[in-house]
Scaffold this active site. Structure first.
Site, PDB file in Angstrom:
ATOM      1  N   GLY A  16     -20.363  39.765  30.284  1.00 49.39           N
ATOM      2  CA  GLY A  16     -20.980  39.195  28.790  1.00 49.39           C
ATOM      3  C   GLY A  16     -21.588  37.999  29.063  1.00 49.39           C
ATOM      4  O   GLY A  16     -21.405  37.247  30.202  1.00 49.39           O
ATOM      5  N   ASN A  17     -22.456  37.866  28.248  1.00 57.51           N
ATOM      6  CA  ASN A  17     -23.356  36.773  28.203  1.00 57.51           C
ATOM      7  C   ASN A  17     -23.007  35.320  28.356  1.00 57.51           C
ATOM      8  O   ASN A  17     -21.640  35.007  28.198  1.00 57.51           O
ATOM      9  CB  ASN A  17     -24.541  36.999  26.825  1.00 57.51           C
ATOM     10  CG  ASN A  17     -25.832  36.308  27.163  1.00 57.51           C
ATOM     11  OD1 ASN A  17     -26.047  35.714  28.121  1.00 57.51           O
ATOM     12  ND2 ASN A  17     -26.717  36.649  26.225  1.00 57.51           N
ATOM     13  N   SER A  20     -19.732  33.821  26.170  1.00 60.15           N
ATOM     14  CA  SER A  20     -18.995  35.023  25.617  1.00 60.15           C
ATOM     15  C   SER A  20     -17.700  34.811  25.539  1.00 60.15           C
ATOM     16  O   SER A  20     -17.184  35.684  24.948  1.00 60.15           O
ATOM     17  CB  SER A  20     -19.560  36.194  25.940  1.00 60.15           C
ATOM     18  OG  SER A  20     -19.407  36.465  27.310  1.00 60.15           O
ATOM     19  N   GLY A  21     -16.957  34.056  26.294  1.00 58.17           N
ATOM     20  CA  GLY A  21     -15.582  33.846  26.336  1.00 58.17           C
ATOM     21  C   GLY A  21     -14.815  34.758  27.575  1.00 58.17           C
ATOM     22  O   GLY A  21     -13.649  34.713  27.335  1.00 58.17           O
ATOM     23  N   LYS A  22     -15.430  34.543  28.460  1.00 54.22           N
ATOM     24  CA  LYS A  22     -15.081  35.065  29.785  1.00 54.22           C
ATOM     25  C   LYS A  22     -13.747  34.355  30.250  1.00 54.22           C
ATOM     26  O   LYS A  22     -12.897  34.856  30.628  1.00 54.22           O
ATOM     27  CB  LYS A  22     -16.102  35.579  30.656  1.00 54.22           C
ATOM     28  CG  LYS A  22     -17.116  36.533  30.419  1.00 54.22           C
ATOM     29  CD  LYS A  22     -18.266  36.590  31.433  1.00 54.22           C
ATOM     30  CE  LYS A  22     -19.080  35.346  31.738  1.00 54.22           C
ATOM     31  NZ  LYS A  22     -20.020  34.948  30.777  1.00 54.22           N
ATOM     32  N   GLU A  92     -13.912  36.776  36.841  1.00 49.14           N
ATOM     33  CA  GLU A  92     -15.017  36.396  35.817  1.00 49.14           C
ATOM     34  C   GLU A  92     -16.367  36.658  36.505  1.00 49.14           C
ATOM     35  O   GLU A  92     -16.713  36.308  37.835  1.00 49.14           O
ATOM     36  CB  GLU A  92     -15.000  34.818  35.611  1.00 49.14           C
ATOM     37  CG  GLU A  92     -15.994  34.729  34.568  1.00 49.14           C
ATOM     38  CD  GLU A  92     -15.979  32.940  34.246  1.00 49.14           C
ATOM     39  OE1 GLU A  92     -14.985  32.470  34.464  1.00 49.14           O
ATOM     40  OE2 GLU A  92     -16.766  32.664  33.292  1.00 49.14           O
TER      41      GLU A  92
HETATM   42  P1  TTP Z   1     -21.733  32.616  32.990  1.00 48.46           P
HETATM   43  O1  TTP Z   1     -21.531  33.413  34.114  1.00 48.46           O
HETATM   44  O2  TTP Z   1     -22.232  33.348  31.871  1.00 48.46           O
HETATM   45  O3  TTP Z   1     -20.198  31.822  32.707  1.00 48.46           O
HETATM   46  P2  TTP Z   1     -19.592  31.007  31.503  1.00 48.46           P
HETATM   47  O4  TTP Z   1     -18.545  30.056  31.901  1.00 48.46           O
HETATM   48  O5  TTP Z   1     -20.829  30.180  31.120  1.00 48.46           O
HETATM   49  O6  TTP Z   1     -19.178  31.886  30.376  1.00 48.46           O
HETATM   50  P3  TTP Z   1     -17.914  32.103  29.392  1.00 48.46           P
HETATM   51  O7  TTP Z   1     -18.253  31.099  28.289  1.00 48.46           O
HETATM   52  O8  TTP Z   1     -18.130  33.550  28.927  1.00 48.46           O
HETATM   53  O9  TTP Z   1     -16.699  31.650  30.290  1.00 48.46           O
HETATM   54  O10 TTP Z   1     -22.552  31.555  33.241  1.00 48.46           O
HETATM   55  C1  TTP Z   1     -22.476  30.161  33.996  1.00 48.46           C
HETATM   56  C2  TTP Z   1     -23.733  29.558  34.161  1.00 48.46           C
HETATM   57  O11 TTP Z   1     -24.418  30.225  35.383  1.00 48.46           O
HETATM   58  C3  TTP Z   1     -24.627  29.755  33.003  1.00 48.46           C
HETATM   59  O12 TTP Z   1     -25.500  28.621  32.856  1.00 48.46           O
HETATM   60  C4  TTP Z   1     -25.668  30.781  33.533  1.00 48.46           C
HETATM   61  C5  TTP Z   1     -25.644  30.698  34.975  1.00 48.46           C
HETATM   62  N1  TTP Z   1     -25.775  31.618  35.642  1.00 48.46           N
HETATM   63  C6  TTP Z   1     -26.889  32.202  36.166  1.00 48.46           C
HETATM   64  O13 TTP Z   1     -27.776  31.625  36.091  1.00 48.46           O
HETATM   65  N2  TTP Z   1     -27.021  33.054  37.172  1.00 48.46           N
HETATM   66  C7  TTP Z   1     -26.166  34.021  37.298  1.00 48.46           C
HETATM   67  O14 TTP Z   1     -26.459  34.972  38.340  1.00 48.46           O
HETATM   68  C8  TTP Z   1     -24.885  33.749  36.805  1.00 48.46           C
HETATM   69  C9  TTP Z   1     -23.534  34.673  37.100  1.00 48.46           C
HETATM   70  C10 TTP Z   1     -24.753  32.463  36.096  1.00 48.46           C
HETATM   71 MG    MG Z   2     -16.620  30.853  31.898  1.00 44.76          MG
END
Ligand code: TTP
Ligand code: MG
Length: 240
Positions: A16-17, A20-22, A92
């Site tokens: 999920g973007n 998104s709450g992963k 995740e």
């Molecule tokens: P996310 O992998 O989307 O994790 P998150 O913790 O923000 O999501 P959630 O709130 O759903 O738990 O992104 C983490 C950060 O890393 C975010 O700033 C996007 C960046 N990112 C990249 O730029 N490239 C990548 O391949 C990945 C996996 C993350």
């Molecule tokens: Mg996260």
């Protein structure tokens, strides 16, 4: 329950973007004895021997996107290969969203050169063809970019404060293409949860889908599962 051989029976990835709450889903399911949850190693990306690669990537993607994504890919391989002594390994993200969402977006928007993209993709191919990085089920937390933009501002992870709405919208399109379309790049069937909801409602949805998530399988008939195994598009179950 502990397993011999440090190998989970099922690997479930939460996708999920951004925002998104992963992590919330992982925290919820990490309470189960049968689950070992592997949070994404964002802290490693923020401190590679004193270098904050995440911040560098957002500050100057033309210079740093490839270096950052190469490092993300390495840490994702570590997660996939990490021994797991419980029946369910919950990750995740995965190698696959790095490739099909983030890197695809950086390349399409001109922030990775053709040479950088090609080198990254060659690595991805070698890894997926030779290492045990399989996935049994993907849980997709499907969220509107407008909702994410607000959440990201609220949680205030410093590197992310300047993320433009367009970036989230482009990443949303790529998650949709990869997880909802007929895709030959899907490694597993997809359970789609509408994640625009409030936190209490999300916990209710997690509970409703506990058996699917802990069994690593969608509740669809065997026939569809078999169809997927012969490489046609995965069955997708959508929950509002
Ligand atoms: P996310 O992998 O989307 O994790 P998150 O913790 O923000 O999501 P959630 O709130 O759903 O738990 O992104 C983490 C950060 O890393 C975010 O700033 C996007 C960046 N990112 C990249 O730029 N490239 C990548 O391949 C990945 C996996 C993350
Ligand atoms: Mg996260």
């Amino acid at each position: 329950m502990l397993l011999k051989g440090n190998k989970a029976r099922f690997t479930v990835c939460v996708e999920g973007n951004i925002g998104s709450g992963k992590s919330t889903l992982l925290n919820h399911f990490s309470k189960f004895n049968d689950v070992e949850a592997f949070q994404e190693p964002v802290q490693k990306w923020q401190d590679v021997r004193g270098n904050n690669l995440l911040a560098l990537m957002y500050e100057d993607p033309m210079r740093w996107a490839h270096t950052f994504q190469a490092y993300v890919q390495m840490t994702m391989v570590e997660q996939h290969l990490h021994p797991c002594s419980t029946p369910v390994k919950l990750l995740e993200r995965s190698l696959y969203s790095g490739r099909y969402c983030f890197v695809e977006n950086l390349y399409r928007s001109g922030k990775m050169t053709n040479a950088e993209y090609t080198v990254y993709c060659e690595w991805f191919k070698i890894i997926t063809q030779n290492l045990d990085v399989g996935v049994d089920l993907i849980v997709y937390l499907r969220t509107d970019p407008e909702v994410l933009h607000t959440r990201i501002k609220e949680r205030a992870r410093s590197e992310e404060q300047a993320i433009p709405f367009q970036y989230l919208s482009d990443l949303h399109t790529l998650h949709e293409e990869w997880l909802m379309g007929p895709s030959s790049s899907l490694p597993a069937p997809v359970l789609v949860l509408d994640a625009n909801d409030t936190l209490p409602n999300m916990y209710k949805k997690f509970e409703e889908h506990t058996s699917e998530i802990l069994s690593g399988k969608l509740t669809v008939c065997e026939e569809q599962q078999d169809t997927y195994k012969t490489a046609s598009p995965s069955p997708v179950e959508i929950v509002n």
